[in-house]
Design a protein around this motif. Structure first.
Motif, PDB file in Angstrom:
ATOM      1  N   SER A   1       6.979   6.482  -8.222  1.00 44.31           N
ATOM      2  CA  SER A   1       7.524   5.127  -8.343  1.00 44.31           C
ATOM      3  C   SER A   1       8.915   5.004  -7.726  1.00 44.31           C
ATOM      4  N   LEU A   2       9.097   5.667  -6.574  1.00 40.54           N
ATOM      5  CA  LEU A   2      10.381   5.579  -5.857  1.00 40.54           C
ATOM      6  C   LEU A   2      10.345   4.390  -4.911  1.00 40.54           C
ATOM      7  N   VAL A   3      11.218   3.441  -5.144  1.00 43.48           N
ATOM      8  CA  VAL A   3      11.301   2.294  -4.227  1.00 43.48           C
ATOM      9  C   VAL A   3      12.720   1.738  -4.204  1.00 43.48           C
TER      10      VAL A   3
ATOM     11  N   GLY B   1       0.795  -1.227   0.000  1.00 41.00           N
ATOM     12  CA  GLY B   1       0.000   0.000   0.000  1.00 41.00           C
ATOM     13  C   GLY B   1       0.821   1.268   0.000  1.00 41.00           C
ATOM     14  N   LEU B   2       2.115   1.179  -0.365  1.00 39.19           N
ATOM     15  CA  LEU B   2       2.986   2.358  -0.261  1.00 39.19           C
ATOM     16  C   LEU B   2       3.022   3.195  -1.533  1.00 39.19           C
ATOM     17  N   LEU B   3       2.690   2.593  -2.654  1.00 37.99           N
ATOM     18  CA  LEU B   3       2.622   3.349  -3.910  1.00 37.99           C
ATOM     19  C   LEU B   3       1.741   2.593  -4.904  1.00 37.99           C
TER      20      LEU B   3
ATOM     21  N   TYR C   1       4.068   8.648   2.045  1.00 36.30           N
ATOM     22  CA  TYR C   1       3.986   8.415   3.502  1.00 36.30           C
ATOM     23  C   TYR C   1       5.357   8.646   4.152  1.00 36.30           C
ATOM     24  N   GLN C   2       6.363   8.974   3.316  1.00 36.98           N
ATOM     25  CA  GLN C   2       7.753   9.011   3.803  1.00 36.98           C
ATOM     26  C   GLN C   2       8.171  10.434   4.145  1.00 36.98           C
ATOM     27  N   GLU C   3       7.477  11.025   5.095  1.00 35.22           N
ATOM     28  CA  GLU C   3       7.737  12.436   5.425  1.00 35.22           C
ATOM     29  C   GLU C   3       9.198  12.671   5.842  1.00 35.22           C
ATOM     30  N   THR C   4       9.720  11.827   6.734  1.00 37.96           N
ATOM     31  CA  THR C   4      11.076  12.084   7.252  1.00 37.96           C
ATOM     32  C   THR C   4      12.122  11.989   6.148  1.00 37.96           C
ATOM     33  N   PHE C   5      11.979  10.966   5.303  1.00 34.35           N
ATOM     34  CA  PHE C   5      12.926  10.820   4.193  1.00 34.35           C
ATOM     35  C   PHE C   5      12.963  12.105   3.358  1.00 34.35           C
ATOM     36  N   PHE C   6      11.797  12.587   2.957  1.00 36.54           N
ATOM     37  CA  PHE C   6      11.780  13.763   2.075  1.00 36.54           C
ATOM     38  C   PHE C   6      12.221  15.033   2.805  1.00 36.54           C
ATOM     39  N   THR C   7      11.868  15.181   4.060  1.00 35.04           N
ATOM     40  CA  THR C   7      12.311  16.405   4.754  1.00 35.04           C
ATOM     41  C   THR C   7      13.829  16.372   4.969  1.00 35.04           C
ATOM     42  N   ARG C   8      14.417  15.184   5.165  1.00 38.79           N
ATOM     43  CA  ARG C   8      15.892  15.087   5.243  1.00 38.79           C
ATOM     44  C   ARG C   8      16.534  15.566   3.941  1.00 38.79           C
ATOM     45  N   LEU C   9      15.811  15.438   2.829  1.00 43.64           N
ATOM     46  CA  LEU C   9      16.349  15.858   1.533  1.00 43.64           C
ATOM     47  C   LEU C   9      15.991  17.311   1.209  1.00 43.64           C
TER      48      LEU C   9
ATOM     49  N   LYS D   1      20.971   2.978   2.574  1.00 45.10           N
ATOM     50  CA  LYS D   1      22.346   3.029   2.042  1.00 45.10           C
ATOM     51  C   LYS D   1      22.535   4.270   1.175  1.00 45.10           C
ATOM     52  N   GLY D   2      21.549   5.167   1.211  1.00 42.94           N
ATOM     53  CA  GLY D   2      21.666   6.409   0.440  1.00 42.94           C
ATOM     54  C   GLY D   2      21.132   6.319  -0.987  1.00 42.94           C
ATOM     55  N   LEU D   3      20.538   5.169  -1.350  1.00 39.71           N
ATOM     56  CA  LEU D   3      20.086   5.025  -2.744  1.00 39.71           C
ATOM     57  C   LEU D   3      18.869   5.906  -3.040  1.00 39.71           C
ATOM     58  N   GLY D   4      17.944   6.008  -2.058  1.00 37.56           N
ATOM     59  CA  GLY D   4      16.777   6.875  -2.259  1.00 37.56           C
ATOM     60  C   GLY D   4      17.225   8.306  -2.506  1.00 37.56           C
ATOM     61  N   ARG D   5      18.167   8.769  -1.700  1.00 41.72           N
ATOM     62  CA  ARG D   5      18.690  10.127  -1.865  1.00 41.72           C
ATOM     63  C   ARG D   5      19.339  10.311  -3.241  1.00 41.72           C
ATOM     64  N   ARG D   6      20.142   9.331  -3.658  1.00 42.66           N
ATOM     65  CA  ARG D   6      20.832   9.464  -4.950  1.00 42.66           C
ATOM     66  C   ARG D   6      19.846   9.536  -6.108  1.00 42.66           C
TER      67      ARG D   6
HETATM   68  C1  LIG Z   1      11.544   6.025   1.186  1.00 35.68           C
HETATM   69  C2  LIG Z   1      12.693   5.199   0.638  1.00 35.68           C
HETATM   70  C3  LIG Z   1      12.758   5.362  -0.885  1.00 35.68           C
HETATM   71  C4  LIG Z   1      14.014   5.702   1.274  1.00 35.68           C
HETATM   72  O1  LIG Z   1      15.110   5.086   0.615  1.00 35.68           O
HETATM   73  P1  LIG Z   1      16.528   4.857   1.334  1.00 35.68           P
HETATM   74  O2  LIG Z   1      17.495   4.504   0.270  1.00 35.68           O
HETATM   75  O3  LIG Z   1      16.381   3.884   2.443  1.00 35.68           O
HETATM   76  O4  LIG Z   1      16.837   6.298   1.939  1.00 35.68           O
HETATM   77  P2  LIG Z   1      18.299   6.962   2.106  1.00 35.68           P
HETATM   78  O5  LIG Z   1      19.233   5.932   2.639  1.00 35.68           O
HETATM   79  O6  LIG Z   1      18.699   7.640   0.842  1.00 35.68           O
HETATM   80  O7  LIG Z   1      18.010   8.034   3.247  1.00 35.68           O
HETATM   81  C5  LIG Z   1      18.096   9.447   3.027  1.00 35.68           C
HETATM   82  C6  LIG Z   1      17.832  10.120   4.361  1.00 35.68           C
HETATM   83  O8  LIG Z   1      16.495   9.833   4.794  1.00 35.68           O
HETATM   84  C7  LIG Z   1      16.508   9.168   6.060  1.00 35.68           C
HETATM   85  N1  LIG Z   1      15.469   8.114   6.009  1.00 35.68           N
HETATM   86  C8  LIG Z   1      15.275   7.205   5.032  1.00 35.68           C
HETATM   87  N2  LIG Z   1      14.230   6.404   5.319  1.00 35.68           N
HETATM   88  C9  LIG Z   1      13.762   6.848   6.515  1.00 35.68           C
HETATM   89  C10 LIG Z   1      12.707   6.412   7.353  1.00 35.68           C
HETATM   90  N3  LIG Z   1      11.912   5.376   7.004  1.00 35.68           N
HETATM   91  N4  LIG Z   1      12.505   7.059   8.518  1.00 35.68           N
HETATM   92  C11 LIG Z   1      13.293   8.103   8.892  1.00 35.68           C
HETATM   93  N5  LIG Z   1      14.332   8.552   8.120  1.00 35.68           N
HETATM   94  C12 LIG Z   1      14.563   7.929   6.955  1.00 35.68           C
HETATM   95  C13 LIG Z   1      17.892   8.559   6.185  1.00 35.68           C
HETATM   96  O9  LIG Z   1      18.260   8.407   7.534  1.00 35.68           O
HETATM   97  C14 LIG Z   1      18.743   9.597   5.473  1.00 35.68           C
HETATM   98  O10 LIG Z   1      18.977  10.701   6.307  1.00 35.68           O
HETATM   99  P3  LIG Z   1      20.469  11.386   6.394  1.00 35.68           P
HETATM  100  O11 LIG Z   1      21.095  11.267   5.046  1.00 35.68           O
HETATM  101  O12 LIG Z   1      20.189  12.775   6.766  1.00 35.68           O
HETATM  102  O13 LIG Z   1      21.179  10.591   7.394  1.00 35.68           O
HETATM  103  C15 LIG Z   1      12.538   3.691   1.022  1.00 35.68           C
HETATM  104  O14 LIG Z   1      12.279   3.603   2.412  1.00 35.68           O
HETATM  105  C16 LIG Z   1      11.425   2.954   0.271  1.00 35.68           C
HETATM  106  O15 LIG Z   1      11.630   2.418  -0.814  1.00 35.68           O
HETATM  107  N6  LIG Z   1      10.238   2.902   0.883  1.00 35.68           N
HETATM  108  C17 LIG Z   1       9.105   2.170   0.333  1.00 35.68           C
HETATM  109  C18 LIG Z   1       8.514   2.844  -0.876  1.00 35.68           C
HETATM  110  C19 LIG Z   1       8.053   4.267  -0.623  1.00 35.68           C
HETATM  111  O16 LIG Z   1       7.398   4.590   0.343  1.00 35.68           O
HETATM  112  N7  LIG Z   1       8.420   5.131  -1.594  1.00 35.68           N
HETATM  113  C20 LIG Z   1       8.105   6.545  -1.560  1.00 35.68           C
HETATM  114  C21 LIG Z   1       6.969   6.828  -2.494  1.00 35.68           C
HETATM  115  S1  LIG Z   1       6.844   8.581  -2.779  1.00 35.68           S
END
Ligand SMILES: CC(C)(COP(=O)(O)OP(=O)(O)OC[C@H]1O[C@@H](n2cnc3c(N)ncnc32)[C@H](O)[C@@H]1OP(=O)(O)O)[C@@H](O)C(=O)NCCC(=O)NCCS
Length: 171
Positions: free
Chosen positions: A74-76, A29-31, A111-119, A84-89
């Motif tokens: 379609s970010l996954v 249910g994430l995307l 649903y990934q608020e923290t991930f996106f706000t970190r970016l 490992k930083g792949l989402g950020r890259r």
């Molecule tokens: C969201 C997602 C893409 C993140 O990918 P990732 O490769 O694990 O993220 P990164 O390693 O690049 O993390 C980047 C930053 O976000 C933070 N972060 C990543 N996932 C996080 C989480 N679940 N909760 C809190 N912080 C998170 C990391 O700590 C990192 O912070 P920093 O660089 O300041 O230390 C991954 O969790 C995912 O595939 N989720 C399922 C699918 C999804 O929800 N996609 C988004 C649809 S819009």
């Protein structure tokens, strides 16, 4: 030993692996899932991260949606390669492409608020996004009770953010 990943534009022969990755994530249910026909037709929107052994580790798309607006979709990242930083890259690659295309802003529904706000993204009201973006939403099983949040980045203001290399280069 340090793992190496390549971030690059997707190829047609990545599509089956992308399809499986997106389907498994959609089942949680994430995307939204994407049909093979959609992925083949929109391949130019996609970036992938590939591990040293050639395995697809993550994917992400930049979809231009309006005069000055792009969408991250379609970010996954595969479970075993999370954090490992792949989402950020991959997002950084999309942000760089926004600059090339003169798209000033980029958003995601997520649903990934923290991930996106970190970016550097900010959480915004969905109502600030143009109506055009709801085309996908009407086909979503959750419509109209969407509980995702909208996040937005002003690409012109975010400067040269990128801890990542240009797509295609090895880190
Ligand atoms: C969201 C997602 C893409 C993140 O990918 P990732 O490769 O694990 O993220 P990164 O390693 O690049 O993390 C980047 C930053 O976000 C933070 N972060 C990543 N996932 C996080 C989480 N679940 N909760 C809190 N912080 C998170 C990391 O700590 C990192 O912070 P920093 O660089 O300041 O230390 C991954 O969790 C995912 O595939 N989720 C399922 C699918 C999804 O929800 N996609 C988004 C649809 S819009």
């Amino acid at each position: 030993m340090m793992e190496h990943f390549i971030t690059r534009k997707a190829h047609q022969d990545d599509v089956k692996a992308m399809h499986g990755l997106l389907l498994r994530c959609a089942q949680k249910g994430l995307l939204l899932p994407r049909a093979l026909s959609y992925l083949y037709g929109h391949i130019r929107n996609f970036y992938v991260a590939e591990s040293g052994n050639g395995e697809l580790a993550a994917c992400c798309a930049l979809a231009p949606v309006w005069e000055d607006l792009g969408e991250i979709c379609s970010l996954v990242v595969k479970d075993e390669h999370l954090r490992k930083g792949l989402g950020r890259r991959l997002v950084d690659a999309c942000v760089s492409e926004c600059r090339e295309l003169h798209l000033k802003k980029i958003f995601a529904l997520t649903y990934q608020e923290t991930f996106f706000t970190r970016l550097g993204f900010s959480v915004v009201e969905k109502s600030v996004l143009p109506q055009k973006i709801w085309a996908d939403c009407v086909n979503c099983p959750k419509y109209p009770d969407c509980d995702e949040i909208a996040v937005l980045l002003d690409v012109s203001a975010s400067g040269g953010e990128t801890r990542t290399l240009l797509p295609g280069l090895r880190e």
